[in-house]
Design an enzyme around this catalytic site. Sequence first.
Site, PDB file in Angstrom:
ATOM      1  N   ASP A  26       2.455   2.014   3.315  1.00 57.44           N
ATOM      2  CA  ASP A  26       3.301   1.059   3.841  1.00 57.44           C
ATOM      3  C   ASP A  26       4.862   1.392   3.676  1.00 57.44           C
ATOM      4  O   ASP A  26       5.612   1.203   4.351  1.00 57.44           O
ATOM      5  CB  ASP A  26       3.162  -0.297   3.289  1.00 57.44           C
ATOM      6  CG  ASP A  26       2.100  -1.040   3.356  1.00 57.44           C
ATOM      7  OD1 ASP A  26       1.180  -0.794   4.281  1.00 57.44           O
ATOM      8  OD2 ASP A  26       1.802  -1.965   2.363  1.00 57.44           O
ATOM      9  N   HIS A  35       0.965  -1.113  -0.078  1.00 57.55           N
ATOM     10  CA  HIS A  35      -0.148  -0.158   0.074  1.00 57.55           C
ATOM     11  C   HIS A  35       0.915   1.079   0.053  1.00 57.55           C
ATOM     12  O   HIS A  35       2.046   1.202   0.605  1.00 57.55           O
ATOM     13  CB  HIS A  35      -0.936   0.164   1.196  1.00 57.55           C
ATOM     14  CG  HIS A  35      -1.705  -0.863   1.518  1.00 57.55           C
ATOM     15  ND1 HIS A  35      -1.377  -2.240   2.312  1.00 57.55           N
ATOM     16  CD2 HIS A  35      -3.121  -1.097   1.420  1.00 57.55           C
ATOM     17  CE1 HIS A  35      -2.154  -3.108   2.514  1.00 57.55           C
ATOM     18  NE2 HIS A  35      -3.264  -2.408   1.901  1.00 57.55           N
TER      19      HIS A  35
HETATM   20  C1  XLS Z   1      -7.522  -6.698   4.405  1.00 59.89           C
HETATM   21  C2  XLS Z   1      -6.937  -6.813   2.982  1.00 59.89           C
HETATM   22  C3  XLS Z   1      -5.730  -6.021   2.557  1.00 59.89           C
HETATM   23  C4  XLS Z   1      -5.607  -6.055   1.041  1.00 59.89           C
HETATM   24  C5  XLS Z   1      -4.906  -4.895   0.566  1.00 59.89           C
HETATM   25  O1  XLS Z   1      -8.109  -7.434   4.975  1.00 59.89           O
HETATM   26  O2  XLS Z   1      -6.527  -8.143   2.980  1.00 59.89           O
HETATM   27  O3  XLS Z   1      -4.624  -6.258   3.061  1.00 59.89           O
HETATM   28  O4  XLS Z   1      -5.009  -7.201   0.782  1.00 59.89           O
HETATM   29  O5  XLS Z   1      -5.471  -3.656   0.913  1.00 59.89           O
END
Ligand code: XLS
Length: 437
Positions: A102, A99
């Site tokens: 991140d 993201h």
């Molecule tokens: C959350 C999601 C998230 C997505 C990306 O439950 O898994 O991590 O994969 O935003």
Amino acid sequence: MEYFANIGKIKYEGAQSQNPLSFKFYNPDEVIAGKTMREHLRFAMAYWHTMCAEGTDMFGVGTADKSYGAADPMELARNKAYAAFELMEKLDIDYFCFHDRDIAPEAATLAETNARLDEITALIKELMDKTGKKLLWGTANCFGNKRYMHGAGTSPNADVFAFAAAQIKKAIEITVALGGDGYVFWGGREGYETLLNTNMALEQDNMARLMRMAVDYARSIGFTGDFYIEPKPKEPTKHQYDFDTATVLAFLRKYGLDKDFKMNIEANHATLAAHTFQHELRVARDNGVFGSIDANQGDMLLGWDTDQFPTNVYDTALCMYEVIKAGGFTNGGLNFDAKTRRGSNTAEDIFLAHIAGMDAFALGLRVADKMIRDGRIDKFVSERYASYESGIGKKIVDGTVTMEELEAYALAMGDVTTNTSGRQEYLENIMNAIMFG
Ligand code: XLS
Ligand code: CA
Ligand code: CA
């Protein structure tokens, strides 16, 4: 500077090895069904769990140290990037996913935040060029900041919609700059808590508008990869609009987005929707929208998103069976959207967890390949539907029969006398014989 100095490169040593820091089943360059295991599995590291998450939960602070020796937030972002590439090198993982938030922390204004992103994107690009690692997909975190308390694309507040659009635009730009194969929409807070305060029709129309604009913009700047929606039924919102693959398909078709999007199926999200992982993959495959996978597993006794590293080989085998039947990954891959347990708080635990997940999928691939070569399960299924290949069944499939003709056929038949056993236990026995024989 080495961040995981006590750990060397993880190598395949085979099932007999007692070295915990080795692969027992994942032999990257071994060829199975015409492709190397590396090519089949396309493993990716999830930046948010692996590099960022410290083990905090609703009841307690972090237990793992993810400070990478940094004194300030931007030094942390830089060190984290170096550590991420060291980890991928040591684990022989070819891809990563992130993201925007991140890789670089938010600043006071959007302009400053974007400048931070540009700096870290340049560093990541440099590290990718040096190591050959690739970006499986990028995404925008439009759920963490308090501005998204009522959603992003589905917020009742148009200013929030505009901010989310700006954030997604930038996340697409950095995904393109890093040569990403995909871009994910996961609707973290795109849902509702109560219909008493919600205009569901407008919220869904707006989400579709945002997705349409995002696709058009991305294509205009040269993005040729896949867009994914990642279904999830609940958490953090009580009801999420991207409930499961079937729900997302209906949404995409309603808004004419079905040519642009595929699915990123997460194992734990499937089970939260009361489906098996294989069910979600099958729905995607049958509808031509199989894209990528967030590989993890949930805890069947808990109703939330535990994001555990996958170790259940029965599930990974059925997953890889679907992947092979779908023709394998094209732009997608297996992203470890998984975290070590809060009590497993060392750097070594992170390595052991990835080894567990990679070995579980390597085993899954080996079993799926055997299932297909064995052929008994596929043969059983095709024979089960043989009545549609001739006679009245063929007419039904060809669409050349009417209700009147079917009635005449049934009247002549009197009653059905041709049903045979579904032989579920026979097939389950075959699965176990293939897995452990
Ligand atoms: C959350 C999601 C998230 C997505 C990306 O439950 O898994 O991590 O994969 O935003
Ligand atoms: Ca996920
Ligand atoms: Ca999850």
